[in-house]
Motif scaffolding. Structure first.
Motif, short mmCIF file in Angstrom:
data_model
loop_
_atom_site.label_atom_id
_atom_site.label_comp_id
_atom_site.label_asym_id
_atom_site.label_seq_id
_atom_site.Cartn_x
_atom_site.Cartn_y
_atom_site.Cartn_z
N ARG A 165 0.94 -1.21 0.03
CA ARG A 165 -0.03 -0.03 -0.04
C ARG A 165 1.12 1.38 0.09
O ARG A 165 0.66 2.35 -0.67
CB ARG A 165 -0.94 0.02 1.23
CG ARG A 165 -1.84 1.14 1.49
CD ARG A 165 -2.48 1.15 2.74
NE ARG A 165 -3.18 0.01 3.04
CZ ARG A 165 -4.37 0.01 2.96
NH1 ARG A 165 -5.26 0.69 2.13
NH2 ARG A 165 -4.98 -1.28 3.36
N LEU A 185 -2.11 -4.98 -0.34
CA LEU A 185 -3.37 -4.95 -1.20
C LEU A 185 -3.38 -6.12 -2.30
O LEU A 185 -2.54 -6.35 -2.79
CB LEU A 185 -3.51 -3.70 -1.80
CG LEU A 185 -3.45 -2.25 -0.93
CD1 LEU A 185 -3.76 -1.13 -1.77
CD2 LEU A 185 -4.85 -2.46 0.28
N SER A 222 -8.42 -3.99 -10.67
CA SER A 222 -8.16 -3.23 -9.39
C SER A 222 -6.66 -2.69 -9.61
O SER A 222 -6.70 -1.68 -9.10
CB SER A 222 -8.23 -4.10 -8.47
OG SER A 222 -8.20 -3.55 -7.13
N TRP A 223 -5.58 -3.43 -9.72
CA TRP A 223 -4.39 -2.96 -9.86
C TRP A 223 -3.93 -1.93 -10.77
O TRP A 223 -3.39 -0.69 -10.40
CB TRP A 223 -3.45 -4.40 -10.08
CG TRP A 223 -1.92 -4.02 -10.42
CD1 TRP A 223 -1.14 -3.71 -9.36
CD2 TRP A 223 -1.21 -3.62 -11.49
NE1 TRP A 223 0.20 -3.32 -9.84
CE2 TRP A 223 0.09 -3.54 -10.98
CE3 TRP A 223 -1.69 -3.89 -12.77
CZ2 TRP A 223 1.10 -3.07 -12.22
CZ3 TRP A 223 -0.69 -3.43 -13.92
CH2 TRP A 223 0.42 -3.16 -13.58
N TYR A 225 -5.57 1.57 -9.64
CA TYR A 225 -4.94 2.00 -8.84
C TYR A 225 -3.71 2.87 -9.14
O TYR A 225 -3.36 3.78 -9.04
CB TYR A 225 -4.45 0.77 -7.61
CG TYR A 225 -3.86 1.24 -6.47
CD1 TYR A 225 -4.57 1.52 -5.26
CD2 TYR A 225 -2.49 1.59 -6.08
CE1 TYR A 225 -4.19 1.84 -3.97
CE2 TYR A 225 -1.95 2.05 -5.04
CZ TYR A 225 -2.85 2.01 -3.95
OH TYR A 225 -2.41 2.48 -2.65
N HIS A 264 -8.63 1.88 -2.94
CA HIS A 264 -8.52 0.47 -3.54
C HIS A 264 -9.84 -0.06 -3.79
O HIS A 264 -10.86 -0.25 -3.01
CB HIS A 264 -7.72 -0.39 -2.28
CG HIS A 264 -7.55 -1.60 -2.84
ND1 HIS A 264 -7.24 -1.82 -4.24
CD2 HIS A 264 -7.62 -2.60 -2.20
CE1 HIS A 264 -6.95 -3.51 -4.21
NE2 HIS A 264 -7.21 -3.90 -2.92
N PRO A 324 -10.30 -5.18 -2.18
CA PRO A 324 -10.77 -3.62 -2.68
C PRO A 324 -12.17 -3.70 -2.30
O PRO A 324 -13.16 -4.31 -2.03
CB PRO A 324 -10.54 -3.64 -4.10
CG PRO A 324 -10.67 -5.09 -4.32
CD PRO A 324 -10.24 -6.16 -3.31
#
Length: 537
Positions: free
Chosen positions: A97, A183, A189-190, A193, A207, A243
């Motif tokens: 994170r 995370l 999701s990655w 981010y 997230h 997330p």
């Protein structure tokens, strides 16, 4: 007053390819592709059965592909109205994170490292008791959530046990989980981010992951639309890693200007199969589409009702949009066959044909396969057969067999596998289907599409755009920013390229052939399990 031009970049991250299309559209009008860019996804095989993607290479490729697509459209990044993102499901990584450091490569949905765990858990007393308890609760409450739990089966493509495996086998990851700095995320999701974080890796952003990417992980409850607490507890997955689940109409923010030289609004994030559903405009309850790419995916729109599976399909959230107080949520029933395009590629590699387009003509040049049958099970046989140890192969070869017979048998087998999924859909839903919409690279094969129409006795529609994932993500983004006022407008935008009508005479012949094929499948079931036993003798 001059109408506004919108330029929507649609990024599609598949298993083997990254693509970006730039579409131009006037408000309420038909979108036109004006720029494209492609790059390969380098799959890594560090050990037998392991399939990974290097995050740094993927990141570089994503930025390069977006920039090249804008350049091909003769636009600057600043001229792009927004970005839509669609991604392959269930490939994941974990990162820090605070520092942004990635603990391991993406472990893809094709990875088999957790296979021993999958088999162990599926045969465990714990899971049996869980299923028994869910069955009892269903008997008492008649709640579909418990019916789904009573037939639950863990599978390799799901994230659950691969995530559990990496948590228990990565010491640095274990240590940092204790401090709450780790995370977990699938590719969407990655990517969300990193894109919003920009070049400053120490900058924290929220997230998140959209509901269509979360729903297929194996530890998300589609009935309650939340992470499944029982699964997190059972497999020791801390909720702090996960997330926040968001709708597909969520305000995803912007691509940070430090990355491509200008901010780009992120107007949609959606999984590949849900994006394909949108690309085919399957918005109505009872609509069905089949994507035939590397594997085949059958999706049935079940509307606002989440069905429980007993015949081999599984329930998913198809998409969720929220406008003011109005929530538009659609569920799916999905079934999959892991080997479709992979079978075509293998056939090319061994010299059965040089071009996939050639295979349809070869199959149609003869009246039948002369008794030759093929079982497509490179990754086992999924629902409704459910045999991970099945083998692939031809059967019925004789001196009169020609290459054309083998090609026809191979193509027929792909249609038979999809037809089995369709039969599951009839049993699961009780719906009557008027048509099947097909997309994906293999759907360009006329012989397979016609065979599918004959087997199902339903017309098969192929759209002008067979790679409809990027198209669907673009549709969703355009709806979110107001390019189109409703999904109904999109029905007029999608164009049909060809319709395959069932032929009664061919249907009877194909049904007989399929029954013979099912007997061949019985011969190839448990193949590798039997081979292991023989090796021990």
């Amino acid at each position: 007053m001059e109408e506004t031009h919108h330029y929507i970049a649609s990024l599609d991250i598949g298993t083997t390819t990254i693509r970006c299309f730039v579409y131009a559209a006037r408000t309420g009008g038909e979108p036109v592709p004006i720029g494209t860019a492609y790059d390969q996804v380098d799959l890594l095989y560090p050990a037998p059965g392991w399939v990974e993607i290097n995050p740094d290479k993927l990141w570089t490729s994503v930025l390069k592909t977006i920039a090249k697509a804008a350049e091909d459209a003769k636009l600057t990044i600043k001229q792009l109205t927004c970005l839509a993102i669609s991604t392959q499901r269930n490939s994941f990584t974990c990162w820090n994170r605070k520092s942004g450091h990635v603990y391991h490569n993406f472990i893809t949905w094709k990875d088999l490292r957790a296979d021993p765990l999958v088999k162990k858990w599926n045969n465990s007393l714990t899971l049996r008791l869980l299923k028994f308890g869910a069955g009892f609760l269903y008997f008492v409450t008649r709640n579909n959530r418990f019916l789904a739990g009573s037939v639950i089966k863990l599978m390799n493509p799901q994230v659950t046990l691969r995530l559990s495996w990496i948590i228990h086998n990565n010491p640095l990851l274990q240590d940092d989980i204790k401090t709450g700095n780790v995370l977990y995320g699938t590719i969407d999701s990655w990517l969300l981010y990193r894109l919003r974080q920009g070049t400053d890796r120490s900058r924290e952003v929220d997230h998140i992951s959209d509901v269509t990417n979360c729903t297929s992980t194996g530890f998300f409850d589609p009935f309650g639309q939340e992470w499944a607490g029982w699964a997190l507890n059972l497999f020791s997955i801390k909720r702090e890693l996960l997330p926040t689940v968001v709708d597909n109409s969520y305000d995803f923010g912007y691509v940070h200007e430090s990355l491509l030289g200008a901010k780009i609004k992120i107007a949609a994030s959606v999984s590949d199969q849900s994006a394909s559903l949108w690309g085919n405009c399957c918005f109505n309850r009872g609509d069905v589409k089949i994507t035939m790419g590397t594997g085949s995916f059958l999706n049935v729109n079940t509307g606002p009702i989440c069905f429980a599976s007993v015949h081999g399909l599984y329930p998913l959230v198809g998409y969720k949009l929220q406008r003011a107080s109005n929530v538009d949520i659609t569920y799916l029933m999905e079934g999959s066959s892991n080997d479709t395009g992979s079978i075509i590629e293998w056939a090319m590699n061994v010299g059965l044909f040089e071009d996939p387009a050639e295979s349809a003509n070869m199959a149609m040049s003869i009246p039948d396969s002369d008794g030759v049958l093929f079982v497509p099970a490179f990754s086992g046989l999924g629902p409704p057969i459910r045999d991970d140890s099945a083998g692939s192969g031809f059967i019925g070869i004789k001196p009169s067999t020609r290459k054309e017979h083998m090609v026809r048998a191979l193509l027929e087998s792909l249609a038979y596998r999809v037809s089995l999924l369709y039969q599951c859909a009839l049993k699961e839903t009780g719906f009557t289907f008027n048509s099947i919409k097909v997309d994906g690279g293999v759907s360009k094969n006329d012989f397979i599409c016609q065979t599918l129409a004959d087997l199902t006795d339903v017309k098969v529609e192929r759209g002008e755009v067979t790679d409809s994932t990027a198209l669907g993500a673009m549709f969703m983004a355009g709806l979110n920013i107001g390019v189109w006022a409703s999904k109904t407008q999109l029905l007029d935008v999608r164009k049909i390229e060809k319709i395959f009508i069932p032929d009664p005479a061919r249907r009877q012949t194909q049904l007989r052939q399929m029954r013979a094929w099912q007997q061949a499948v019985e011969r190839f079931k448990k193949w590798y399990m039997l081979a292991d036993i023989k090796n021990l003798d």
